[in-house]
Design a protein around this motif. Sequence first.
Motif, PDB file in Angstrom:
ATOM      1  N   LEU A   9       0.841  -1.187   0.000  1.00  0.00           N
ATOM      2  CA  LEU A   9       0.000   0.000   0.000  1.00  0.00           C
ATOM      3  C   LEU A   9       0.883   1.246   0.000  1.00  0.00           C
ATOM      4  CD1 LEU A   9      -2.575  -1.024   2.768  1.00  0.00           C
ATOM      5  CD2 LEU A   9      -2.992  -0.951   0.318  1.00  0.00           C
ATOM      6  N   SER A  10       0.478   2.268  -0.732  1.00  0.00           N
ATOM      7  CA  SER A  10       1.193   3.541  -0.696  1.00  0.00           C
ATOM      8  C   SER A  10       0.947   4.188   0.672  1.00  0.00           C
ATOM      9  CB  SER A  10       0.677   4.472  -1.797  1.00  0.00           C
ATOM     10  OG  SER A  10      -0.654   4.871  -1.505  1.00  0.00           O
ATOM     11  N   SER A  11       1.697   5.208   1.003  1.00  0.00           N
ATOM     12  CA  SER A  11       1.496   5.927   2.279  1.00  0.00           C
ATOM     13  C   SER A  11       0.071   6.436   2.387  1.00  0.00           C
ATOM     14  CB  SER A  11       2.473   7.091   2.400  1.00  0.00           C
ATOM     15  OG  SER A  11       3.776   6.619   2.518  1.00  0.00           O
ATOM     16  N   GLN A  12      -0.432   6.982   1.297  1.00  0.00           N
ATOM     17  CA  GLN A  12      -1.809   7.496   1.285  1.00  0.00           C
ATOM     18  C   GLN A  12      -2.816   6.369   1.484  1.00  0.00           C
ATOM     19  OE1 GLN A  12      -2.711   9.929  -2.119  1.00  0.00           O
ATOM     20  NE2 GLN A  12      -4.859  10.129  -1.575  1.00  0.00           N
ATOM     21  N   GLU A  13      -2.599   5.221   0.835  1.00  0.00           N
ATOM     22  CA  GLU A  13      -3.486   4.073   1.007  1.00  0.00           C
ATOM     23  C   GLU A  13      -3.429   3.534   2.438  1.00  0.00           C
ATOM     24  OE1 GLU A  13      -3.554   1.981  -3.412  1.00  0.00           O
ATOM     25  OE2 GLU A  13      -1.742   1.752  -2.164  1.00  0.00           O
ATOM     26  N   GLN A  14      -2.252   3.536   3.043  1.00  0.00           N
ATOM     27  CA  GLN A  14      -2.119   3.104   4.438  1.00  0.00           C
ATOM     28  C   GLN A  14      -2.919   4.027   5.349  1.00  0.00           C
ATOM     29  OE1 GLN A  14       1.984   2.690   5.673  1.00  0.00           O
ATOM     30  NE2 GLN A  14       2.510   1.615   3.792  1.00  0.00           N
ATOM     31  N   THR A  15      -2.773   5.327   5.141  1.00  0.00           N
ATOM     32  CA  THR A  15      -3.484   6.309   5.955  1.00  0.00           C
ATOM     33  C   THR A  15      -4.990   6.104   5.847  1.00  0.00           C
ATOM     34  OG1 THR A  15      -1.697   7.913   5.754  1.00  0.00           O
ATOM     35  CG2 THR A  15      -3.879   8.786   6.318  1.00  0.00           C
ATOM     36  N   THR A  20     -10.187   3.959   8.326  1.00  0.00           N
ATOM     37  CA  THR A  20     -11.457   3.244   8.273  1.00  0.00           C
ATOM     38  C   THR A  20     -11.442   1.894   8.999  1.00  0.00           C
ATOM     39  OG1 THR A  20     -10.873   2.254   6.143  1.00  0.00           O
ATOM     40  CG2 THR A  20     -12.082   4.341   6.083  1.00  0.00           C
ATOM     41  N   ALA A  21     -10.285   1.401   9.387  1.00  0.00           N
ATOM     42  CA  ALA A  21     -10.206   0.102  10.073  1.00  0.00           C
ATOM     43  C   ALA A  21     -10.871   0.193  11.439  1.00  0.00           C
ATOM     44  CB  ALA A  21      -8.748  -0.327  10.217  1.00  0.00           C
ATOM     45  N   GLY A  22     -11.576  -0.868  11.806  1.00  0.00           N
ATOM     46  CA  GLY A  22     -12.295  -0.865  13.074  1.00  0.00           C
ATOM     47  C   GLY A  22     -11.417  -1.069  14.293  1.00  0.00           C
ATOM     48  N   LYS A  23     -10.579  -2.058  14.245  1.00  0.00           N
ATOM     49  CA  LYS A  23      -9.745  -2.401  15.391  1.00  0.00           C
ATOM     50  C   LYS A  23      -8.352  -2.795  14.906  1.00  0.00           C
ATOM     51  CE  LYS A  23     -13.318  -4.206  18.505  1.00  0.00           C
ATOM     52  NZ  LYS A  23     -13.988  -2.973  18.518  1.00  0.00           N
ATOM     53  N   VAL A  24      -7.419  -2.798  15.832  1.00  0.00           N
ATOM     54  CA  VAL A  24      -6.103  -3.362  15.575  1.00  0.00           C
ATOM     55  C   VAL A  24      -5.865  -4.471  16.594  1.00  0.00           C
ATOM     56  CG1 VAL A  24      -5.005  -1.312  14.563  1.00  0.00           C
ATOM     57  CG2 VAL A  24      -4.910  -1.650  17.038  1.00  0.00           C
ATOM     58  N   ASP A  46      -1.122  11.657  13.227  1.00  0.00           N
ATOM     59  CA  ASP A  46       0.245  12.146  13.009  1.00  0.00           C
ATOM     60  C   ASP A  46       1.257  11.006  12.906  1.00  0.00           C
ATOM     61  OD1 ASP A  46      -0.730  14.801  13.137  1.00  0.00           O
ATOM     62  OD2 ASP A  46      -0.606  14.758  15.330  1.00  0.00           O
ATOM     63  N   GLY A  47       0.870   9.940  12.217  1.00  0.00           N
ATOM     64  CA  GLY A  47       1.774   8.822  11.998  1.00  0.00           C
ATOM     65  C   GLY A  47       1.850   7.819  13.134  1.00  0.00           C
ATOM     66  N   ALA A  48       1.165   8.079  14.244  1.00  0.00           N
ATOM     67  CA  ALA A  48       1.190   7.176  15.399  1.00  0.00           C
ATOM     68  C   ALA A  48      -0.174   6.512  15.570  1.00  0.00           C
ATOM     69  CB  ALA A  48       1.554   7.946  16.668  1.00  0.00           C
ATOM     70  N   ILE A  49      -0.186   5.399  16.279  1.00  0.00           N
ATOM     71  CA  ILE A  49      -1.418   4.701  16.640  1.00  0.00           C
ATOM     72  C   ILE A  49      -1.676   4.996  18.112  1.00  0.00           C
ATOM     73  CG2 ILE A  49      -2.532   2.442  16.911  1.00  0.00           C
ATOM     74  CD1 ILE A  49      -2.042   3.192  13.976  1.00  0.00           C
ATOM     75  N   ARG A  83      -6.265  -7.356   2.866  1.00  0.00           N
ATOM     76  CA  ARG A  83      -5.568  -6.063   2.943  1.00  0.00           C
ATOM     77  C   ARG A  83      -5.164  -5.845   4.392  1.00  0.00           C
ATOM     78  NH1 ARG A  83      -8.799  -1.415   1.914  1.00  0.00           N
ATOM     79  NH2 ARG A  83     -10.427  -2.540   2.966  1.00  0.00           N
ATOM     80  N   GLY A  84      -4.066  -5.168   4.600  1.00  0.00           N
ATOM     81  CA  GLY A  84      -3.681  -4.898   5.972  1.00  0.00           C
ATOM     82  C   GLY A  84      -2.450  -4.039   6.101  1.00  0.00           C
ATOM     83  N   VAL A  85      -2.246  -3.617   7.340  1.00  0.00           N
ATOM     84  CA  VAL A  85      -1.066  -2.833   7.713  1.00  0.00           C
ATOM     85  C   VAL A  85      -0.557  -3.396   9.034  1.00  0.00           C
ATOM     86  CG1 VAL A  85      -0.198  -0.552   8.387  1.00  0.00           C
ATOM     87  CG2 VAL A  85      -1.921  -0.741   6.572  1.00  0.00           C
ATOM     88  N   MET A  86       0.742  -3.690   9.088  1.00  0.00           N
ATOM     89  CA  MET A  86       1.382  -4.106  10.331  1.00  0.00           C
ATOM     90  C   MET A  86       2.461  -3.087  10.661  1.00  0.00           C
ATOM     91  SD  MET A  86       3.529  -7.503  11.482  1.00  0.00           S
ATOM     92  CE  MET A  86       4.784  -7.248  10.264  1.00  0.00           C
ATOM     93  N   ILE A  87       2.400  -2.598  11.878  1.00  0.00           N
ATOM     94  CA  ILE A  87       3.361  -1.597  12.343  1.00  0.00           C
ATOM     95  C   ILE A  87       4.131  -2.176  13.509  1.00  0.00           C
ATOM     96  CG2 ILE A  87       3.617   0.684  13.407  1.00  0.00           C
ATOM     97  CD1 ILE A  87       0.897   1.386  12.020  1.00  0.00           C
ATOM     98  N   ARG A  88       5.446  -2.154  13.405  1.00  0.00           N
ATOM     99  CA  ARG A  88       6.299  -2.511  14.531  1.00  0.00           C
ATOM    100  C   ARG A  88       6.929  -1.221  15.025  1.00  0.00           C
ATOM    101  NH1 ARG A  88       9.027  -7.543  11.576  1.00  0.00           N
ATOM    102  NH2 ARG A  88       8.303  -6.341   9.819  1.00  0.00           N
ATOM    103  N   GLY A  89       6.913  -1.035  16.336  1.00  0.00           N
ATOM    104  CA  GLY A  89       7.455   0.209  16.855  1.00  0.00           C
ATOM    105  C   GLY A  89       7.612   0.204  18.353  1.00  0.00           C
TER     106      GLY A  89
END
Length: 150
Positions: A9-15, A20-24, A46-49, A83-89
């Motif tokens: 996903l592009s940055s815009q698609e991730q955003t 719109t995602a319900g939960k993580v 601002d880029g954070a969850i 579809r999905g996004v995984m963030i490690r941080g």
Amino acid sequence: MKRRDQIKLSSQEQTEFLRTAGKVSLATLDKEGYPHVVAMNFVARDGAILMTSFGKAQKVINIRRNPKVAVMAEAGRNYSDLRGVMIRGECEIIEGAEAVEATMRAILEKSSGGAALGRGPLKSAPKRVVLKVIPKKIASWDHSKLGGHY
């Protein structure tokens, strides 16, 4: 082009996906090093969850011990529409009822489109903390970009 690059996903698609995602799913590590995974309401800002939790919850205890976490939002039933996004941080714990209330309101606004935050949740704010996940590495995927070729 690598298949991995095709489905990213592009940055815009991730955003947009996170908007719109319900939960993580939030993954922390327990004292024995095993994953501890829980579903969380959240808001991306601002880029954070951002999430809230009771300060004495196991996930918060785990984060105080080791702030390295992962969050994943996903959608889709079939492989071809996953579809999905995984963030490690790193997860920062923010104390204070004002920060908790602001985060609770932002999460409610996201999920309900503007419903008022009731007295019940607000009463718990002094016992809660904000969990702020600051991304270090992001992976994303949209299998529909493969056009059914997988």
